[in-house]
Design a protein around this motif. Sequence first.
Motif, PDB file in Angstrom:
ATOM      1  N   ALA A  82      -9.959   8.170   9.560  1.00 29.97           N
ATOM      2  CA  ALA A  82      -9.749   9.122   8.554  1.00 29.97           C
ATOM      3  C   ALA A  82     -10.912  10.302   8.608  1.00 29.97           C
ATOM      4  CB  ALA A  82     -10.029   8.812   7.296  1.00 29.97           C
ATOM      5  N   LEU A 103       0.527   4.069  -2.731  1.00 34.06           N
ATOM      6  CA  LEU A 103       0.340   5.674  -2.407  1.00 34.06           C
ATOM      7  C   LEU A 103       1.530   6.512  -2.883  1.00 34.06           C
ATOM      8  CD1 LEU A 103      -1.489   4.955   1.047  1.00 34.06           C
ATOM      9  CD2 LEU A 103      -2.371   5.604  -1.394  1.00 34.06           C
ATOM     10  N   ALA A 143     -11.801   4.239  -0.967  1.00 31.56           N
ATOM     11  CA  ALA A 143     -10.350   4.872  -0.276  1.00 31.56           C
ATOM     12  C   ALA A 143     -11.180   5.414   1.151  1.00 31.56           C
ATOM     13  CB  ALA A 143      -9.898   6.146  -0.870  1.00 31.56           C
ATOM     14  N   ALA A 172      -7.424  10.256  -2.458  1.00 26.20           N
ATOM     15  CA  ALA A 172      -8.803  10.446  -2.680  1.00 26.20           C
ATOM     16  C   ALA A 172      -9.286  11.829  -3.336  1.00 26.20           C
ATOM     17  CB  ALA A 172      -9.724   9.752  -1.273  1.00 26.20           C
ATOM     18  N   LEU A 206      -4.114   0.724  -7.739  1.00 23.96           N
ATOM     19  CA  LEU A 206      -4.771   1.017  -6.390  1.00 23.96           C
ATOM     20  C   LEU A 206      -6.216   0.890  -6.153  1.00 23.96           C
ATOM     21  CD1 LEU A 206      -4.001   2.559  -3.490  1.00 23.96           C
ATOM     22  CD2 LEU A 206      -4.352   4.815  -4.455  1.00 23.96           C
ATOM     23  N   LEU A 258      -3.688   8.591   1.917  1.00 23.26           N
ATOM     24  CA  LEU A 258      -4.760   7.951   1.408  1.00 23.26           C
ATOM     25  C   LEU A 258      -5.813   9.026   1.171  1.00 23.26           C
ATOM     26  CD1 LEU A 258      -5.876   4.692   3.756  1.00 23.26           C
ATOM     27  CD2 LEU A 258      -5.836   4.934   1.054  1.00 23.26           C
ATOM     28  N   LEU A 311      -7.433  -1.481  -3.284  1.00 21.36           N
ATOM     29  CA  LEU A 311      -8.487  -1.179  -2.312  1.00 21.36           C
ATOM     30  C   LEU A 311      -9.626  -2.081  -2.221  1.00 21.36           C
ATOM     31  CD1 LEU A 311      -8.208   2.831  -2.786  1.00 21.36           C
ATOM     32  CD2 LEU A 311      -7.790   1.603  -0.777  1.00 21.36           C
ATOM     33  N   ALA A 336      -0.793   5.522   6.994  1.00 21.47           N
ATOM     34  CA  ALA A 336      -1.067   5.617   5.765  1.00 21.47           C
ATOM     35  C   ALA A 336      -2.186   6.746   5.563  1.00 21.47           C
ATOM     36  CB  ALA A 336      -1.353   4.540   4.937  1.00 21.47           C
ATOM     37  N   LEU A 337      -3.041   7.023   6.452  1.00 24.96           N
ATOM     38  CA  LEU A 337      -4.374   7.945   6.227  1.00 24.96           C
ATOM     39  C   LEU A 337      -4.060   9.136   5.543  1.00 24.96           C
ATOM     40  CD1 LEU A 337      -6.138   7.390   9.992  1.00 24.96           C
ATOM     41  CD2 LEU A 337      -6.486   6.153   7.647  1.00 24.96           C
ATOM     42  N   LEU A 352       0.957  -1.235   0.050  1.00 23.43           N
ATOM     43  CA  LEU A 352       0.097  -0.027  -0.001  1.00 23.43           C
ATOM     44  C   LEU A 352       0.761   1.349   0.068  1.00 23.43           C
ATOM     45  CD1 LEU A 352      -2.732   1.438   0.371  1.00 23.43           C
ATOM     46  CD2 LEU A 352      -2.624   1.144   2.597  1.00 23.43           C
ATOM     47  N   ALA A 359      -7.183  -0.060   7.926  1.00 23.41           N
ATOM     48  CA  ALA A 359      -6.054   1.006   7.015  1.00 23.41           C
ATOM     49  C   ALA A 359      -4.927   1.088   8.131  1.00 23.41           C
ATOM     50  CB  ALA A 359      -6.291   2.350   6.425  1.00 23.41           C
ATOM     51  N   ALA A 410     -10.236   3.435   4.707  1.00 25.10           N
ATOM     52  CA  ALA A 410      -9.598   4.520   5.592  1.00 25.10           C
ATOM     53  C   ALA A 410     -10.340   4.307   6.836  1.00 25.10           C
ATOM     54  CB  ALA A 410      -9.466   5.977   5.090  1.00 25.10           C
TER      55      ALA A 410
END
Length: 542
Positions: A158, A92, A150, A140, A114, A136, A118, A132-133, A88, A128, A154
């Motif tokens: 997120a 990203l 996404a 998005a 991607l 992500l 997802l 990585a938030l 991931l 997630a 998340a």
Amino acid sequence: MSSTTTPVGTPLPDSWEELVTTALLGTDRRTPAGSAPGPDAPSALLDAAAVATVRRRAGLRPTRAAERPRPAPEDPRPPLPPAAARRLAMLLADRPGASGGGRRSTAPDLMELLPQWLAAANARGFAAPPAALPALLDAARGRTDLRPAALRFAGPRALWLARFNPVWRFALRSAPGGGTSTPGLHDTEGIRRLWEEGLFAERVALLGALRSRRPATGRELLAASWATERAEDRLMFLDSLRTGLGPDDEPFLEQALADRSRNVRATAAELLSALPGSALAERMAVRAGACVAVDHTRDTPTLTVEAPHACDAGMERDGVVARAPAGRGERSWWLGQLVEAAPLGSWSRRLGGRTPREIVALPVADDWQDELHAAWCRAAVRQRDAAWSRALLGEPSAPEAGGPGAVSLAERTKLLGTLDAAERAEWVAGFIETHGLSEAFQLLGVCAVPWAAPVGRAVVDALDIARDAGSYPWSFSGVMGLAERCLDPSEAGRLDALLAVPDEPEDASPGAGGYWSEAFQRLVTTLRLRAAMLTELTPAAT
């Protein structure tokens, strides 16, 4: 900084945008505030920018301490396997255009993978990684097509994070319950409060959620506030009734036919025509049936068409738009709308008990065939009628690529969407075998991913034929891109034989064989990467 400084006490511009504008225009055309025109103006501008930068970084005025934010909510889903988390991060980190222009390299396009990653992670219910938030949310933000998957992946953290960064506020509008917690289906008071007090996006999300689980509750909620809603909001809310649409919605939709907004009336009429048993559908069947008949006096039974001569008030109330678009005849415009809204099941009764395939095969007099068949195509898509779709599509191996009823590949694509995935794949594979890939790009887009074996074989065989023909692969770059994302990863082994540079015939384009080898190398590499992605997301891989 320059040795030329702005005199003490000279006011500097506080607006960063003003400084940027001055720099873009040039100091010859616009003098920085507080400085005189001349050779020192550029230095004065740089000085002002330096001071403004310091102010922006450190010039925060003291204020009352804000309340500490509440901790991020827990995400109960299981964490990603370590290998999947690393993958991931790689996906990203990739950015479009990083490889520069020119010919496509043999390296896979990670950003295009991607969405599949997802979808697979969401299907397996993983959470997630917190680190990585931000990436992500940025991904998005840049690609609206990624947002649903996404934001689902998340999760609640997120949404918590998005409240602290204005550029991520889209997440609060896009995700159901982004602005507030979504009440449960049995929380009657919470549903009522959110419907009455929530933001528009929250209300749309709430109505969509209710319609997917309890359609009657969603409709009753909308009916209670219908008279007080704005026209543009009524239109969006009404569109939500497509989910769970059923006969119980007919009385409410009939009332909406009298709405003061033309767009609302048109949407209500469209929804009612998708209910073959509705009173509107029956009214349209009578009107359309009066326009089309079978003439048995000719050597071959022929459909004759007598289009409406006027659009009366009843037709307009039932959603027929009276004014035709520029360049379109009024009568053909009205006829198309009537036929499109009439239940397809009514035509067999009105045309001598014939099947959809027999009806479509009948000749149509006076050049009305294109108009009549195009309207039947729209009706088949609206009513999700597979039998009529098959009739209008015809055989994929037919010499005429336009089909007996469809007048464009775009219409055939929509008709294919009414068939189940297996039948759709068989039809598209047959079309490619007969007509090749040049006309099949749109059709491939409606096939389930990964492509079923017949479609995969047909695409690979057609690409192999194109390679042997000696042309360049660039005209097939769109299909190649689809194949990278849609071919079953298990097909990689079959493609190994295509990686070698073939012997080029005398009439081949110079170097075409080498370019094809590169294209197939990229395809094989991407398929194997997709296979590795799925393996990493499999719990057994942990």
